[in-house]
Write a protein that holds these residues in place. Structure first.
Motif, PDB file in Angstrom:
ATOM      1  N   VAL A  23       0.868  -1.174   0.000  1.00  0.00           N
ATOM      2  CA  VAL A  23       0.000   0.000   0.000  1.00  0.00           C
ATOM      3  C   VAL A  23       0.904   1.222   0.000  1.00  0.00           C
ATOM      4  O   VAL A  23       1.836   1.305   0.807  1.00  0.00           O
ATOM      5  CB  VAL A  23      -0.928   0.031   1.228  1.00  0.00           C
ATOM      6  N   GLN A  24       0.665   2.139  -0.915  1.00  0.00           N
ATOM      7  CA  GLN A  24       1.516   3.328  -1.041  1.00  0.00           C
ATOM      8  C   GLN A  24       0.675   4.593  -0.991  1.00  0.00           C
ATOM      9  O   GLN A  24      -0.347   4.703  -1.658  1.00  0.00           O
ATOM     10  CB  GLN A  24       2.309   3.288  -2.355  1.00  0.00           C
ATOM     11  N   GLY A  25       1.113   5.542  -0.177  1.00  0.00           N
ATOM     12  CA  GLY A  25       0.478   6.847  -0.091  1.00  0.00           C
ATOM     13  C   GLY A  25       1.480   7.938  -0.428  1.00  0.00           C
ATOM     14  O   GLY A  25       2.672   7.796  -0.161  1.00  0.00           O
ATOM     15  N   GLU A  26       0.994   9.003  -1.036  1.00  0.00           N
ATOM     16  CA  GLU A  26       1.870  10.109  -1.449  1.00  0.00           C
ATOM     17  C   GLU A  26       1.208  11.440  -1.132  1.00  0.00           C
ATOM     18  O   GLU A  26      -0.020  11.541  -1.047  1.00  0.00           O
ATOM     19  CB  GLU A  26       2.153  10.032  -2.953  1.00  0.00           C
ATOM     20  N   ALA A  27       2.017  12.458  -0.962  1.00  0.00           N
ATOM     21  CA  ALA A  27       1.552  13.846  -0.869  1.00  0.00           C
ATOM     22  C   ALA A  27       2.388  14.621  -1.873  1.00  0.00           C
ATOM     23  O   ALA A  27       3.606  14.782  -1.690  1.00  0.00           O
ATOM     24  CB  ALA A  27       1.713  14.399   0.536  1.00  0.00           C
ATOM     25  N   LEU A  28       1.768  15.088  -2.973  1.00  0.00           N
ATOM     26  CA  LEU A  28       2.496  15.684  -4.083  1.00  0.00           C
ATOM     27  C   LEU A  28       1.990  17.093  -4.385  1.00  0.00           C
ATOM     28  O   LEU A  28       0.787  17.334  -4.423  1.00  0.00           O
ATOM     29  CB  LEU A  28       2.329  14.837  -5.352  1.00  0.00           C
ATOM     30  N   PHE A  29       2.941  17.995  -4.613  1.00  0.00           N
ATOM     31  CA  PHE A  29       2.595  19.288  -5.202  1.00  0.00           C
ATOM     32  C   PHE A  29       2.601  19.102  -6.713  1.00  0.00           C
ATOM     33  O   PHE A  29       3.583  18.636  -7.284  1.00  0.00           O
ATOM     34  CB  PHE A  29       3.598  20.372  -4.808  1.00  0.00           C
TER      35      PHE A  29
END
Length: 198
Positions: free
Chosen positions: A72-78
């Motif tokens: 499971v992968q989570g990201e926070a991207l601009f």
């Protein structure tokens, strides 16, 4: 909104069931950084506008939980997104906006070794948009005054890992409109390169 809720609920249920299947294995956590490019266009119900892909960029952080061949992968991207429209009268318009994207995906390692993985993944994306800028006619300017800041979408793609280096090629489809008047839904391809710090 009901369809969007059902889609996200189904995704979360799949993630929960998949994690439960391999719950006997000890999960490992990774944190890293990521950057890349994106190609975005918006579909529209308007017959007088035709969307074209525009080049943008993205950067942020990511975390991954490995459970055997699943993860499971989570990201926070601009994300800086850009797109172009061809208008029926022969003119064109450019739209750009910034967004904070939070994708959460579940993936499976089709090929899994100590140093190399080949992955497939799918999931959902929440996006908060800001700083929209449209260079075009007054009519479209008025429509984009109702630019919707919160959007959700679905995403999926392929990825490879080599040691701590990771590369993703993904497609993202917006489920909600970024403009209530013109019913613009963003669709994008992105190529991301990341590095897990540990």
């Amino acid at each position: 909104m009901k369809q969007q809720f059902l889609a996200l609920s189904s995704l979360l249920l799949c993630i929960t069931c998949s994690v439960d299947i391999q719950a006997q294995q000890t999960p490992t956590f990774h944190i890293g950084v990521k950057g890349g490019t994106s190609f975005t266009k918006t579909s529209t119900e308007s017959s007088s506008l035709k969307g074209k892909y525009g080049l943008g960029y993205q950067a942020g952080v990511m975390t991954r939980m490995d459970i055997g061949s699943l993860y499971v992968q989570g990201e926070a991207l601009f994300n800086k997104r850009k797109t172009t429209y061809e208008i029926k009268d022969g003119s064109s318009a450019k739209l750009s906006w910034s967004a904070i994207d939070i994708p959460i995906v579940i993936g499976y390692k089709v090929v899994k070794t100590n140093d190399f993985n080949l992955r497939v993944f799918a999931g959902g994306v929440y996006s908060y948009a800001f700083n929209n800028n449209l260079s075009t006619s007054q009519a479209l300017q008025e429509g984009f005054k109702k630019f919707d800041k919160s959007n959700i979408g679905i995403t999926g793609g392929l990825g490879i890992d080599y040691k701590n280096l990771t590369v993703d090629l993904r497609y993202e489809k917006g489920l909600s409109s970024i403009s209530k008047d013109f019913k613009f839904k963003p669709n994008s391809f992105s190529l991301g390169i990341g590095y897990f710090l540990f």
